[in-house]
Design an enzyme around this catalytic site. Structure first.
Site, PDB file in Angstrom:
ATOM      1  N   ASP A  39      -7.180   4.355  -4.367  1.00 20.04           N
ATOM      2  CA  ASP A  39      -7.813   4.202  -3.055  1.00 20.04           C
ATOM      3  C   ASP A  39      -8.428   5.580  -2.781  1.00 20.04           C
ATOM      4  O   ASP A  39      -8.673   6.346  -3.727  1.00 20.04           O
ATOM      5  CB  ASP A  39      -6.778   3.795  -1.985  1.00 20.04           C
ATOM      6  CG  ASP A  39      -7.421   3.319  -0.681  1.00 20.04           C
ATOM      7  OD1 ASP A  39      -7.833   2.160  -0.609  1.00 20.04           O
ATOM      8  OD2 ASP A  39      -7.537   4.121   0.279  1.00 20.04           O
ATOM      9  N   LYS A  97       0.863  -1.185   0.000  1.00 19.12           N
ATOM     10  CA  LYS A  97       0.000   0.000   0.000  1.00 19.12           C
ATOM     11  C   LYS A  97       0.894   1.227   0.000  1.00 19.12           C
ATOM     12  O   LYS A  97       2.022   1.176   0.477  1.00 19.12           O
ATOM     13  CB  LYS A  97      -0.876   0.024   1.260  1.00 19.12           C
ATOM     14  CG  LYS A  97      -2.059   0.954   1.177  1.00 19.12           C
ATOM     15  CD  LYS A  97      -3.226   0.285   0.467  1.00 19.12           C
ATOM     16  CE  LYS A  97      -4.393   1.218   0.264  1.00 19.12           C
ATOM     17  NZ  LYS A  97      -5.592   0.469  -0.190  1.00 19.12           N
TER      18      LYS A  97
END
Ligand code: NDP
Ligand code: 2IT
Length: 444
Positions: free
Chosen positions: A165, A125
């Site tokens: 995201d 991430k």
């Protein structure tokens, strides 16, 4: 002290300033007691010590020039958590609340989520504390270019494949992809969520929200029920929320509420999704606008109303972490809610999760319920590698198949380990076992 308790206590010491990471790690580790306590293979191999330590963390300066000509500096992150079962894979978040703790929790969750999809993807991430809100397109472009000017050297189609995201959608992916290509001089599938026509997959935009509804639908169907006639409350009004609403409505549900970070709207006769899309995806405005357009809808700002205050059958938290608290869980249960499925990552606090489970509410954790996004990213990677593109219907059918598969693997694992109906334990164990096997096979 047990092996798991030792690991938890070490994280609490070593990562003391990282509450979100500790929260995510604890939830997974607690679920693993059932297997780790009776098989010392994991302890002998130091497997959990390895699992909670990212393989690599990159933190970097992102300087850019705003429209007034002033230099701005943000902080960039990429946490490459685990490559046990494939190249690192996971989104990029641009939001002022981004810290190392947030990115580590998201990267950690991603390991098990990606494992559950059945596709060969490791966990990672990244992101930045940059806030795209209120910035011009040119400012967003300059930021994205600067961000990629450092990130490019750490990623690649076989190394690490970022995606979107919170705060990172098609516009941001486009600017970052353009910069990557200028630097490396290769047109490759290094990012997912790309535009249709330049390597993107049909149905990736819809995938997380659709997948969320597919997993709940499978659960309902197995219990002789369906979305038809259900009242659905959804938090957020971004990518995940919008397409979860769209799919739920198409299956006959009424979506009665949605929210953004300033407040929520309740529209009892059913949210008008075209208005939401226009406000959020086209004009990038606040949700207050909705109540100006639809006079029978009620807007409450965050200080005097929450999306979970309104009675619903199914609650889909689709905004951000820790947005469904114990008092919300109590309200949902008291008003008759039967299913909570996490479109967002870790939206439900640990005590709220416990409460929902104790009340027999079907609770689907994000790492299972929102896996449709990354699964479709995996399908985008396959299409890029094969240099072809599948139709919307083909991708959607594969997505549905994957979500149905995830439902059954978490349901089966929960039953096998003596916790039927506990999908938190089912998801954590099913996701873990495959990653652990790969780590044992590959040595330290
Ligand atoms: P978007 O940026 O498209 O939308 C985010 C939504 O959540 C907006 O409505 C935003 O409101 C709201 N929100 C964000 N931060 C906060 C906050 N701190 N407090 C209250 N509301 C907030 O993001 P996505 O829809 O892509 O992501 C939503 C969630 O889903 C995240 O948890 C993400 O990690 C998760 N997720 C996303 C996937 C994807 O494919 N995009 C895949 C799997 C999970 P506002 O407009 O006011 O900022
Ligand atoms: O949290 C997530 O799974 C995502 N934001 C999607 C990640 C991806 O690589 O598609």
């Amino acid at each position: 002290m047990s092996y798991i308790d030792n690991i938890i206590s070490n994280i609490e010491k070593r990562d003391a300033g990282q509450p979100e990471f500790i929260q995510a790690a604890k939830e997974v580790l607690d679920s693993l007691r059932i297997i780790v306590d009776k098989d010392n293979t994991y302890e002998k191999a130091g497997l959990l010590e390895r699992l909670v330590e990212p393989e690599r963390i990159v933190m970097f300066r992102v300087p850019w020039i705003d429209d007034a000509g002033k230099v701005q500096v943000n902080r960039g992150f990429r946490v490459q958590f685990s490559s046990a079962i494939g190249p690192y894979k996971g989104g990029l978040r641009f939001h002022p609340s981004v810290t190392l703790s947030i990115i580590k929790f998201l990267g950690f969750e991603q390991i098990f989520k990606n494992s559950l999809t059945g596709l060969p993807m490791g966990g990672g991430k990244g992101g930045s504390d940059f806030d795209p809100k209120g910035k011009s397109d040119n400012e967003v472009m300059r930021f994205c270019q600067s961000f990629m000017t450092e990130l490019y050297r750490h990623i690649g189609q076989d190394t690490d494949v970022p995606a979107g995201d919170i705060g990172v959608g098609g516009r941001e992916i486009g600017f970052m992809y353009g910069q990557y290509k200028r630097i490396v001089n290769r047109f490759e599938g290094v990012l997912t969520g790309k535009g249709i026509g330049w390597g993107g997959s049909l149905a990736r935009t819809e995938a997380t929200g659709y997948g969320l509804v597919y997993i709940v639908e499978e659960y309902l169907n197995k219990n002789g029920d369906s979305f038809k006639g259900k009242k659905v409350a959804i938090s957020g009004s971004g990518n995940v929320a919008i397409f979860a609403a769209q799919k739920a409505m198409s299956l006959g549900a009424t979506v009665i509420s949605m929210s953004d970070s300033n407040g929520c709207i309740c529209h009892k006769k059913g949210i008008n999704l075209d208005t939401i899309k226009d406000i959020k995806l086209v004009k990038r405005e606040r949700l207050t606008k909705y109540a100006e357009i639809h006079k029978d809808a009620v807007y409450s700002d965050v200080s005097n109303g929450r999306v979970w205050d309104i009675a619903c059958d199914i609650a889909l938290p689709c905004a951000t972490q820790n947005e469904l608290l114990l008092e919300d869980a109590r309200k949902l249960s008291a008003s008759g809610c039967k299913v909570v499925a996490e479109g967002a990552n870790m939206p439900t606090t640990l005590d709220a999760t416990e409460y929902l489970l104790s009340k027999g509410i079907a609770f689907f954790p994000g790492k299972a319920a929102n896996a449709g996004g990354v699964a479709t990213s995996g399908l985008e990677m396959s299409q890029n590698s094969a240099r072809l593109s599948w139709s919307f219907e083909e991708v959607d059918a594969k997505l549905k198949n994957i979500m149905v598969g995830i439902f059954h693997s978490i349901d089966d694992a929960a039953k096998e380990y003596g916790k039927p109906g506990n999908f938190v334990i089912g998801a954590n164990i099913a996701g873990f076992l495959k990653v652990a096997r790969a780590m044992l096979d590959q040595g330290v």
